[in-house]
Design a protein around this motif. Structure first.
Motif, PDB file in Angstrom:
ATOM      1  N   ILE A  38       0.817  -1.208   0.000  1.00 49.72           N
ATOM      2  CA  ILE A  38       0.000   0.000   0.000  1.00 49.72           C
ATOM      3  C   ILE A  38       0.855   1.264   0.000  1.00 49.72           C
ATOM      4  N   ASN A  39       2.013   1.229   0.675  1.00 51.55           N
ATOM      5  CA  ASN A  39       2.808   2.458   0.738  1.00 51.55           C
ATOM      6  C   ASN A  39       3.501   2.777  -0.574  1.00 51.55           C
ATOM      7  N   GLY A  40       4.037   1.756  -1.250  1.00 47.93           N
ATOM      8  CA  GLY A  40       4.646   1.981  -2.566  1.00 47.93           C
ATOM      9  C   GLY A  40       3.594   2.425  -3.573  1.00 47.93           C
ATOM     10  N   VAL A  57       7.512  -1.162  -9.451  1.00 45.88           N
ATOM     11  CA  VAL A  57       7.707  -2.600  -9.684  1.00 45.88           C
ATOM     12  C   VAL A  57       7.406  -3.370  -8.407  1.00 45.88           C
ATOM     13  N   GLU A  58       6.712  -4.486  -8.559  1.00 45.23           N
ATOM     14  CA  GLU A  58       6.350  -5.354  -7.436  1.00 45.23           C
ATOM     15  C   GLU A  58       6.746  -6.781  -7.839  1.00 45.23           C
ATOM     16  N   ARG A  59       7.535  -7.417  -6.990  1.00 41.90           N
ATOM     17  CA  ARG A  59       8.042  -8.735  -7.407  1.00 41.90           C
ATOM     18  C   ARG A  59       7.018  -9.865  -7.290  1.00 41.90           C
ATOM     19  N   GLY A  65       2.366  -8.491   0.324  1.00 42.60           N
ATOM     20  CA  GLY A  65       3.320  -8.543   1.433  1.00 42.60           C
ATOM     21  C   GLY A  65       2.640  -8.242   2.752  1.00 42.60           C
ATOM     22  N   ALA A  66       3.249  -7.366   3.552  1.00 40.43           N
ATOM     23  CA  ALA A  66       2.661  -7.017   4.849  1.00 40.43           C
ATOM     24  C   ALA A  66       1.248  -6.467   4.666  1.00 40.43           C
ATOM     25  N   SER A  67       1.008  -5.833   3.522  1.00 40.65           N
ATOM     26  CA  SER A  67      -0.312  -5.226   3.298  1.00 40.65           C
ATOM     27  C   SER A  67      -1.437  -6.262   3.269  1.00 40.65           C
ATOM     28  N   ALA A  68      -1.084  -7.538   3.038  1.00 42.55           N
ATOM     29  CA  ALA A  68      -2.111  -8.582   3.010  1.00 42.55           C
ATOM     30  C   ALA A  68      -2.302  -9.212   4.385  1.00 42.55           C
ATOM     31  N   SER A  70      -2.755  -7.568   7.471  1.00 45.45           N
ATOM     32  CA  SER A  70      -3.156  -6.662   8.547  1.00 45.45           C
ATOM     33  C   SER A  70      -4.410  -7.143   9.275  1.00 45.45           C
ATOM     34  N   SER A  71      -4.672  -6.472  10.397  1.00 44.82           N
ATOM     35  CA  SER A  71      -5.899  -6.750  11.166  1.00 44.82           C
ATOM     36  C   SER A  71      -7.087  -6.008  10.576  1.00 44.82           C
ATOM     37  N   HIS A  72      -6.904  -5.360   9.431  1.00 49.21           N
ATOM     38  CA  HIS A  72      -7.969  -4.628   8.745  1.00 49.21           C
ATOM     39  C   HIS A  72      -8.444  -3.400   9.514  1.00 49.21           C
ATOM     40  N   MET A  73      -7.643  -2.947  10.462  1.00 48.24           N
ATOM     41  CA  MET A  73      -8.071  -1.766  11.222  1.00 48.24           C
ATOM     42  C   MET A  73      -7.469  -0.498  10.641  1.00 48.24           C
ATOM     43  N   ILE A  74      -8.306   0.508  10.524  1.00 45.11           N
ATOM     44  CA  ILE A  74      -7.840   1.846  10.167  1.00 45.11           C
ATOM     45  C   ILE A  74      -8.050   2.615  11.455  1.00 45.11           C
ATOM     46  N   GLY A 401       9.031   1.407   8.087  1.00 42.07           N
ATOM     47  CA  GLY A 401       7.761   1.467   8.807  1.00 42.07           C
ATOM     48  C   GLY A 401       6.621   1.942   7.913  1.00 42.07           C
ATOM     49  N   GLY A 402       5.488   2.226   8.548  1.00 42.95           N
ATOM     50  CA  GLY A 402       4.317   2.698   7.793  1.00 42.95           C
ATOM     51  C   GLY A 402       3.172   1.723   7.862  1.00 42.95           C
ATOM     52  N   LYS A 403       2.061   2.187   8.413  1.00 42.18           N
ATOM     53  CA  LYS A 403       0.885   1.338   8.583  1.00 42.18           C
ATOM     54  C   LYS A 403      -0.093   1.526   7.434  1.00 42.18           C
ATOM     55  N   TRP A 404      -1.111   0.687   7.370  1.00 36.93           N
ATOM     56  CA  TRP A 404      -2.203   0.888   6.413  1.00 36.93           C
ATOM     57  C   TRP A 404      -2.862   2.242   6.665  1.00 36.93           C
ATOM     58  N   THR A 405      -3.136   2.496   7.957  1.00 38.74           N
ATOM     59  CA  THR A 405      -3.903   3.678   8.332  1.00 38.74           C
ATOM     60  C   THR A 405      -3.319   4.974   7.769  1.00 38.74           C
ATOM     61  N   THR A 406      -1.989   5.062   7.749  1.00 42.08           N
ATOM     62  CA  THR A 406      -1.353   6.342   7.423  1.00 42.08           C
ATOM     63  C   THR A 406      -0.830   6.400   5.990  1.00 42.08           C
TER      64      THR A 406
HETATM   65  C1  LIG Z   1      -0.017  -8.881  11.616  1.00 40.95           C
HETATM   66  C2  LIG Z   1      -0.147  -7.483  11.123  1.00 40.95           C
HETATM   67  C3  LIG Z   1      -1.247  -6.718  11.507  1.00 40.95           C
HETATM   68  C4  LIG Z   1      -1.352  -5.404  11.063  1.00 40.95           C
HETATM   69  N1  LIG Z   1      -2.490  -4.706  11.358  1.00 40.95           N
HETATM   70  C5  LIG Z   1      -2.615  -3.440  10.913  1.00 40.95           C
HETATM   71  C6  LIG Z   1      -3.812  -2.732  11.158  1.00 40.95           C
HETATM   72  O1  LIG Z   1      -4.782  -3.263  11.695  1.00 40.95           O
HETATM   73  N2  LIG Z   1      -3.881  -1.449  10.722  1.00 40.95           N
HETATM   74  C7  LIG Z   1      -2.840  -0.840  10.092  1.00 40.95           C
HETATM   75  O2  LIG Z   1      -2.952   0.337   9.775  1.00 40.95           O
HETATM   76  N3  LIG Z   1      -1.713  -1.508   9.807  1.00 40.95           N
HETATM   77  C8  LIG Z   1      -1.583  -2.796  10.195  1.00 40.95           C
HETATM   78  N4  LIG Z   1      -0.458  -3.504   9.917  1.00 40.95           N
HETATM   79  C9  LIG Z   1       0.647  -2.823   9.244  1.00 40.95           C
HETATM   80  C10 LIG Z   1       0.466  -2.749   7.754  1.00 40.95           C
HETATM   81  O3  LIG Z   1      -0.164  -3.889   7.236  1.00 40.95           O
HETATM   82  C11 LIG Z   1       1.813  -2.594   7.083  1.00 40.95           C
HETATM   83  O4  LIG Z   1       2.635  -1.770   7.816  1.00 40.95           O
HETATM   84  C12 LIG Z   1       1.661  -2.032   5.686  1.00 40.95           C
HETATM   85  O5  LIG Z   1       0.770  -2.826   4.958  1.00 40.95           O
HETATM   86  C13 LIG Z   1       3.011  -1.973   5.017  1.00 40.95           C
HETATM   87  O6  LIG Z   1       2.844  -1.681   3.658  1.00 40.95           O
HETATM   88  P1  LIG Z   1       4.120  -1.506   2.759  1.00 40.95           P
HETATM   89  O7  LIG Z   1       3.652  -1.142   1.414  1.00 40.95           O
HETATM   90  O8  LIG Z   1       5.096  -0.598   3.407  1.00 40.95           O
HETATM   91  O9  LIG Z   1       4.816  -2.957   2.792  1.00 40.95           O
HETATM   92  P2  LIG Z   1       4.367  -4.296   2.048  1.00 40.95           P
HETATM   93  O10 LIG Z   1       2.915  -4.440   1.978  1.00 40.95           O
HETATM   94  O11 LIG Z   1       5.138  -5.417   2.643  1.00 40.95           O
HETATM   95  O12 LIG Z   1       4.871  -4.053   0.572  1.00 40.95           O
HETATM   96  C14 LIG Z   1       6.214  -4.205   0.203  1.00 40.95           C
HETATM   97  C15 LIG Z   1       6.231  -4.929  -1.127  1.00 40.95           C
HETATM   98  O13 LIG Z   1       7.554  -4.920  -1.647  1.00 40.95           O
HETATM   99  C16 LIG Z   1       7.701  -6.077  -2.444  1.00 40.95           C
HETATM  100  N5  LIG Z   1       9.122  -6.306  -2.661  1.00 40.95           N
HETATM  101  C17 LIG Z   1      10.038  -6.738  -1.769  1.00 40.95           C
HETATM  102  N6  LIG Z   1      11.243  -6.805  -2.362  1.00 40.95           N
HETATM  103  C18 LIG Z   1      11.087  -6.410  -3.652  1.00 40.95           C
HETATM  104  C19 LIG Z   1      11.967  -6.292  -4.766  1.00 40.95           C
HETATM  105  N7  LIG Z   1      13.267  -6.591  -4.671  1.00 40.95           N
HETATM  106  N8  LIG Z   1      11.459  -5.871  -5.943  1.00 40.95           N
HETATM  107  C20 LIG Z   1      10.134  -5.555  -6.063  1.00 40.95           C
HETATM  108  N9  LIG Z   1       9.260  -5.680  -5.043  1.00 40.95           N
HETATM  109  C21 LIG Z   1       9.733  -6.085  -3.853  1.00 40.95           C
HETATM  110  C22 LIG Z   1       7.026  -7.160  -1.603  1.00 40.95           C
HETATM  111  O14 LIG Z   1       6.643  -8.265  -2.390  1.00 40.95           O
HETATM  112  C23 LIG Z   1       5.844  -6.400  -1.015  1.00 40.95           C
HETATM  113  O15 LIG Z   1       4.642  -6.601  -1.744  1.00 40.95           O
HETATM  114  C24 LIG Z   1      -0.337  -4.845  10.271  1.00 40.95           C
HETATM  115  C25 LIG Z   1       0.735  -5.622   9.842  1.00 40.95           C
HETATM  116  C26 LIG Z   1       0.821  -6.943  10.247  1.00 40.95           C
HETATM  117  C27 LIG Z   1       1.942  -7.791   9.732  1.00 40.95           C
END
Ligand SMILES: Cc1cc2nc3c(=O)[nH]c(=O)nc-3n(C[C@H](O)[C@H](O)[C@H](O)COP(=O)(O)OP(=O)(O)OC[C@H]3O[C@@H](n4cnc5c(N)ncnc54)[C@H](O)[C@@H]3O)c2cc1C
Length: 588
Positions: A38-40, A57-59, A65-68, A70-74, A401-406
Motif C-alpha cells: 500500500i505504501n509503494g 515494480v512489485e516482485r 506482502g505485509a499489506s495482506a 493486517s488486522s484490517h483496522m484503520i 515502517g508505515g501502517k495501512w492507516t497512514t
Molecule cells: C499482523 C499485522 C497486523 C497489522 N495490522 C494493521 C492494522 O490493523 N492497521 C494498520 O494500519 N496496519 C496494520 N499492519 C501494518 C500494515 O499492514 C503494514 O505496515 C503495511 O501494509 C506496510 O505496507 P508496505 O507497502 O510498506 O509494505 P508491504 O505491503 O510489505 O509491501 C512491500 C512490497 O515490496 C515487495 N518487494 C520486496 N522486495 C522487492 C523487490 N526486490 N522488488 C520488487 N518488489 C519487492 C514485496 O513483495 C511487497 O509486496 C499490520 C501488519 C501486520 C503484519
C-alpha cells in the motif's frame, strides 16, 4: 522470500506482458518505486499526480506482502499513546477520518468495545512507558488508564466528528448489551475506529488512480528489482525470467519488511528493519458472530498484548501475535498461535466454544518495523521514517515502517522527499481526493437505491448491488464490460460473473490464479474455495492469459499449495476446510 514462496511459471517463454513491455520499451524514469504494497502504491499514485515520470515494480502481486496481513483496522492506535507516540496518533486519527471520506466504499466505521476487568491497574506503569519502551512486562490496563487514553483520543478526533465519542458502561449495562461477555468484568468502554473491508481491492484502486493519470505512470507486478549496475536498477520479470535495466533519477525502496534485503540485493548495506510476525485466523462460528453484536472486541490478553476479535464479511477475524521473526523465512500461522487465539477468546467470551474445524482461513505476515534491540515487540515504535542513501549513483530513499492507516500521509511525505531530489514542486494535494470507487459513492440507503436504478443496464438489481459493494462506483466500469460479454454468474459461485474474471486479467493485472483467489476477490478469506471454482476460474483466466492446458493445471496445483501451506486450508469439492482437524474447545 515473499509470503508466496513460489512463482509458478518463472522461466516460461516470453509472453506479451503489456505492463512489463511498457517499462522495458522505455527503460528510464524520474522515480522508480520498488514495492507494490500500500505504501509503494500510494507513493506511485501521488508522484503520478504531480506529473512525475514514475515506474512501480512489485516482485509478487500487488498488496501481497505485509499489506495482506493486517488486522484490517484503520485506527488512530489508542494504545500507541502509552508509547508516547502522540504525533503518530494524531496523524492516524486524522487519516482515519480522511479515509472514511475518500474511500467510503471500503473503509467503514468500526464500533469497538474494550472489556475491562480492573479499575486502577496500569496507571503507575503508564507514565514510565512514555519515557522508556524497554523491558518490563506490561500490567493490565485498568479502567482509569483506558478512560484517560480514550479522552485524549477523542480530543484528536475533533475535526468534523467523523466518528462519535467514547462511552463507559458499568457491568450490568455492559452485560445487558453483550450477555456472553465474561461476567467478571467491571466495565466496558466503547469507541469508534474504522475498518478496511477489502484492503487488497483498496490497494488496487489506489494503483488504478495512479495509472489513470497517463503515460507518465507505469507499473508491473511480478517484476523484481534484482540488482544495480552502472546502467541502473536491474529488473527481473518473474514470469519470463527476462532481465533488463532501468535508469531512474531517484529510487524509492518501499519494500516493507524486506527493505534491507532489497537494499542488499542492490549493493547497499542497511540495517534499518526489525519486523515482527503477526498472525490471524478467520472463523465461521455463528454463535460467536451473534455474541459480538456487530462490534470489535479489543482488549488486553493475559500476557499484556492487545488483541482483537471482530466480525467481518460474515466471519470472525481473530488476532494477533507479535513475535520476533526472520524476514527470509515465509511467515505462517502456527498451531501454537491458534491455541493462543482460542485462549484469548475464552478470556472474554467463556461460554463460546470454538474449534479448529471452524477456521476457514489463516494468515500471517511481518510488520515493517524499525530495528528495535531490546524493546519488546508490542512496544516497538509504529511510526515511520524515510532514510537517505545512494544507489547506482542516484539518490535512494528507503522507507522504514508505515501502517495501512497512514498510507496517504506517508506517501505525501515520501513524494515530497522525491520531489525535492528532482527539484520539483508539489502541484496536486491528495488531501480529500477521493480514491477510485470511493468517488461519489452513495452513502445513504436512498442514494444507493438511485445509484443502482441508474446503473442496472438491463441487469439484475441484486447483481448491481453486489458490484457496488465490491468495486464502489467503479462498478460502472465493470458493468460496461458486462454489457459486452455474457453476464452469466459462475456455476460454482454465482456471486461472480464470468466477465468479472476477465476484467481482473485485463484491467487489474491478475497474472496467476492465486491473485484472483486471494486478492481480486475474498473467496479464500471467507472459506468459499472449491475445486469446481478453481477449475472454472482457471478456465476463464487462462482464456484471457493464453494458458495451455498444462499451465492451467499448474496454476491450480500452485494455488492449492499456497492455500494449504500459507493459509492452512485444503480444498474439497464442496468448500474450503481446515488443514488440521485437531479440535480444541476455547470455553473455560
Ligand atoms: C499482523 C499485522 C497486523 C497489522 N495490522 C494493521 C492494522 O490493523 N492497521 C494498520 O494500519 N496496519 C496494520 N499492519 C501494518 C500494515 O499492514 C503494514 O505496515 C503495511 O501494509 C506496510 O505496507 P508496505 O507497502 O510498506 O509494505 P508491504 O505491503 O510489505 O509491501 C512491500 C512490497 O515490496 C515487495 N518487494 C520486496 N522486495 C522487492 C523487490 N526486490 N522488488 C520488487 N518488489 C519487492 C514485496 O513483495 C511487497 O509486496 C499490520 C501488519 C501486520 C503484519
Amino acid at each position: 522470500m515473499t509470503n508466496e514462496p513460489k512463482t509458478p511459471s518463472e522461466g516460461k517463454p516470453a509472453a506479451t506482458r503489456s505492463t512489463v513491455a511498457r517499462i522495458r520499451n522505455r527503460p528510464t524514469a524520474q522515480v522508480l518505486v520498488i514495492g507494490g504494497g500500500i505504501n509503494g502504491i500510494a507513493t506511485f499514485r501521488d508522484l503520478a499526480l504531480q506529473g512525475v515520470d514514475v515506474v512501480l515494480v512489485e516482485r509478487g502481486d500487488y498488496g501481497s506482502g505485509a499489506s495482506a496481513a493486517s488486522s484490517h483496522m484503520i485506527h488512530g492506535g489508542v494504545r500507541y499513546l502509552e508509547n508516547g507516540e502522540f504525533r503518530l496518533v494524531r496523524e492516524s486519527v486524522q487519516e482515519r477520518n480522511g479515509l472514511l471520506r475518500i474511500a467510503p466504499h471500503y473503509v467503514k466505521p468500526l464500533r469497538t468495545t474494550i472489556p475491562i476487568f480492573s479499575t486502577f491497574s496500569g496507571i503507575l506503569s503508564a507514565p514510565l512507558r512514555f519515557v522508556t519502551h524497554k523491558s518490563g512486562t506490561p500490567k493490565e490496563r485498568g479502567a482509569l488508564l483506558i478512560k484517560i487514553g480514550l479522552t485524549a483520543y477523542d480530543s484528536f478526533s475533533r475535526d468534523g466528528g467523523a466518528v462519535p465519542r467514547h462511552r463507559f458502561l458499568g457491568r450490568k449495562k455492559s452485560l445487558a448489551e453483550m450477555p456472553d461477555l465474561d461476567h467478571n468484568l467491571k466495565y466496558t468502554a466503547t469507541y469508534y475506529d474504522a475498518s478496511v473491508h477489502e484492503p487488497e481491492r483498496l490497494a488496487l484502486d489506489v494503483l488504478k488512480d495512479g495509472l489513470a493519470v497517463g503515460d507518465n505512470a507505469r507499473a508491473a507486478n511480478y517484476l523484481e528489482a534484482a540488482g544495480a549496475t552502472a546502467e541502473g536498477i536491474v529488473l527481473r520479470d518473474k514470469v519470463t525470467g527476462e532481465e533488463f535495466s532501468l535508469a531512474a533519477d531517484v529510487v524509492v525502496n518501499a519494500s516493507g519488511p524486506w527493505t534491507d534485503v532489497t537494499n542488499e540485493e542492490m549493493g547497499f548495506d542497511s540495517t534499518y528493519m526489525g519486523g515482527t510476525k503477526g498472525s490471524h485466523i478467520v472463523l465461521d462460528n455463528p454463535q460467536l458472530l451473534k455474541a459480538l453484536d456487530g462490534r470489535e472486541l479489543f482488549f488486553e490478553n493475559n500476557d499484556g498484548r492487545i488483541v482483537l476479535i471482530y466480525p467481518l464479511k460474515g466471519r470472525i477475524l481473530v488476532g494477533t501475535t507479535d513475535l520476533e521473526a526472520d524476514i527470509r523465512e515465509p511467515a505462517v500461522c502456527t498451531e501454537d498461535e491458534v491455541d493462543y487465539f482460542f485462549d484469548l477468546i475464552s478470556q472474554v467470551l467463556p461460554k463460546i466454544v470454538v474449534d479448529r474445524s471452524q477456521i476457514v482461513y489463516r494468515y500471517s505476515g511481518i510488520r515493517p518495523l524499525p530495528r528495535h534491540e531490546d524493546t519488546q515487540p508490542g512496544f516497538v515504535s509504529r511510526d515511520y521514517r524515510i532514510v537517505d542513501g545512494t544507489i547506482a549513483g542516484v539518490p535512494l530513499l528507503s522507507l522504514v515502517g508505515g501502517k495501512w492507516t497512514t498510507f496517504r500521509a506517508l506517501s505525501e511525505h515520501l513524494t515530497n522527499e522525491a520531489l525535492a531530489k528532482l527539484g520539483k514542486a508539489r502541484t496536486v494535494s491528495t488531501v480529500g481526493l477521493a480514491i477510485g470507487g470511493g468517488k461519489d459513492f452513495p452513502q445513504t440507503p436512498a442514494a444507493r437505491t438511485s445509484w443502482i436504478e441508474a446503473h442496472t443496464a438491463g441487469l439484475d438489481a441484486g447483481m448491481v448491488d453486489r458490484l457496488l459493494t465490491r468495486y464502489g462506483t467503479r462498478a460502472a466500469e465493470v458493468i460496461n464490460t458486462l454489457a459486452d460479454q455474457a453476464s452469466v454468474p459462475l456455476k460454482s459461485d454465482p456471486e461472480f460473473t464470468a466477465a468479472e474474471i476477465s476484467y481482473f486479467a485485463e484491467y487489474e493485472h491478475a497474472v496467476h490464479l492465486i491473485d484472483v483467489v486471494l486478492r481480486r476477490t475474498n473467496i479464500a478469506f471467507i472459506g468459499s474455495v472449491t475445486s469446481e471454482l478453481l477449475a472454472e476460474l482457471s478456465t476463464l483466466l487462462g482464456a484471457e492469459l493464453g494458458w495451455t492446458p498444462a499451465e492451467r493445471e499448474q496454476e491450480i496445483a500452485d494455488t492449492l499449495t499456497v492455500l494449504h501451506d500459507m493459509h492452512g486450508v485444503t480444498v474439497s469439492a464442496r468448500a474450503t476446510s481446515p488443514a488440521s482437524s485437531k479440535t480444541v474447545a476455547a470455553g473455560k
